[in-house]
Design a protein around this motif. Structure first.
Motif, short mmCIF file in Angstrom:
data_model
loop_
_atom_site.label_atom_id
_atom_site.label_comp_id
_atom_site.label_asym_id
_atom_site.label_seq_id
_atom_site.Cartn_x
_atom_site.Cartn_y
_atom_site.Cartn_z
N GLN A 24 53.39 40.78 35.94
CA GLN A 24 52.05 41.01 36.47
C GLN A 24 50.96 40.28 35.67
O GLN A 24 49.78 40.43 35.96
CB GLN A 24 51.72 42.51 36.48
CG GLN A 24 52.67 43.36 37.26
CD GLN A 24 53.91 43.76 36.45
OE1 GLN A 24 54.05 43.42 35.29
NE2 GLN A 24 54.81 44.47 37.10
N TYR A 25 51.34 39.52 34.64
CA TYR A 25 50.36 38.78 33.85
C TYR A 25 49.62 37.81 34.77
O TYR A 25 50.24 37.20 35.60
CB TYR A 25 51.07 38.01 32.73
CG TYR A 25 50.13 37.26 31.82
CD1 TYR A 25 49.47 37.91 30.81
CD2 TYR A 25 49.89 35.91 32.02
CE1 TYR A 25 48.59 37.22 29.99
CE2 TYR A 25 49.01 35.23 31.21
CZ TYR A 25 48.36 35.88 30.20
OH TYR A 25 47.48 35.22 29.41
N HIS B 166 47.23 40.21 34.92
CA HIS B 166 46.63 41.51 35.21
C HIS B 166 47.09 42.60 34.25
O HIS B 166 46.48 43.67 34.20
CB HIS B 166 46.90 41.92 36.67
CG HIS B 166 46.35 40.91 37.63
ND1 HIS B 166 44.99 40.75 37.86
CD2 HIS B 166 46.96 39.96 38.38
CE1 HIS B 166 44.80 39.77 38.72
NE2 HIS B 166 45.98 39.27 39.05
N ARG B 167 48.18 42.35 33.53
CA ARG B 167 48.66 43.25 32.49
C ARG B 167 48.81 42.44 31.21
O ARG B 167 49.16 41.26 31.25
CB ARG B 167 49.99 43.87 32.88
CG ARG B 167 49.82 44.72 34.14
CD ARG B 167 50.80 45.84 34.31
NE ARG B 167 51.06 46.60 33.12
CZ ARG B 167 52.28 47.01 32.78
NH1 ARG B 167 53.32 46.69 33.53
NH2 ARG B 167 52.46 47.73 31.70
N GLU C 118 46.33 48.34 27.12
CA GLU C 118 46.14 48.42 28.58
C GLU C 118 44.69 48.78 28.94
O GLU C 118 44.12 48.21 29.85
CB GLU C 118 47.08 49.47 29.17
CG GLU C 118 48.52 49.05 29.21
CD GLU C 118 48.86 48.19 30.41
OE1 GLU C 118 48.08 48.11 31.37
OE2 GLU C 118 49.95 47.60 30.36
N SER D 40 41.66 42.74 30.15
CA SER D 40 41.02 42.22 31.33
C SER D 40 41.57 40.83 31.61
O SER D 40 41.68 40.02 30.69
CB SER D 40 39.51 42.14 31.11
OG SER D 40 38.90 41.37 32.13
N PRO D 41 41.89 40.50 32.86
CA PRO D 41 42.39 39.16 33.18
C PRO D 41 41.35 38.08 32.87
O PRO D 41 41.68 36.91 32.75
CB PRO D 41 42.69 39.20 34.67
CG PRO D 41 42.65 40.61 35.07
CD PRO D 41 41.90 41.36 34.02
#
Length: 101
Positions: A60-61, A63-64, A94, A98-99
């Motif tokens: 999910q990188y 976004h994670r 977490e 932030s992306p």
């Protein structure tokens, strides 16, 4: 083809003011990078680096956040906080990630 050429990318540099070496090995197909700090680097002919870190990026990188794990040495170093073998970095938590970073 480009990913194949980059899959074993390794960068090496000396730490300023010392003979210590920093090596970074990137494995994009595994979403992983290895950072070795120490005179021997990652491929020191059987000699362990002073510090070896693995960065793993979740599917999910971005976004994670990625996770940083200390592989060597086996003891916790005094200048980091740990959760098991994972190094706790406030910026990579977490709740703070932030992306857009």
């Amino acid at each position: 083809r480009e990913a194949d050429e980059c899959s074993a990318a390794v960068a090496s540099a000396a730490l300023p003011g010392s003979s210590q070496e920093v090596q970074i090995s990137v494995q994009p197909e595994l979403l992983r990078a290895v950072v070795c700090l120490g005179a021997a680097g990652c491929d020191g002919g059987g000699v362990s680096p002073a510090v070896r870190l693995e960065l793993s990026f979740p599917p999910q990188y971005p976004h994670r956040p990625p996770q940083v794990v200390q592989v060597a040495p086996d003891v916790h170093l005094p200048y980091w906080q740990y959760d098991g073998r994972a190094i706790v970095l406030d910026r990579l938590a977490e709740r703070r990630w932030s992306p857009a970073m």
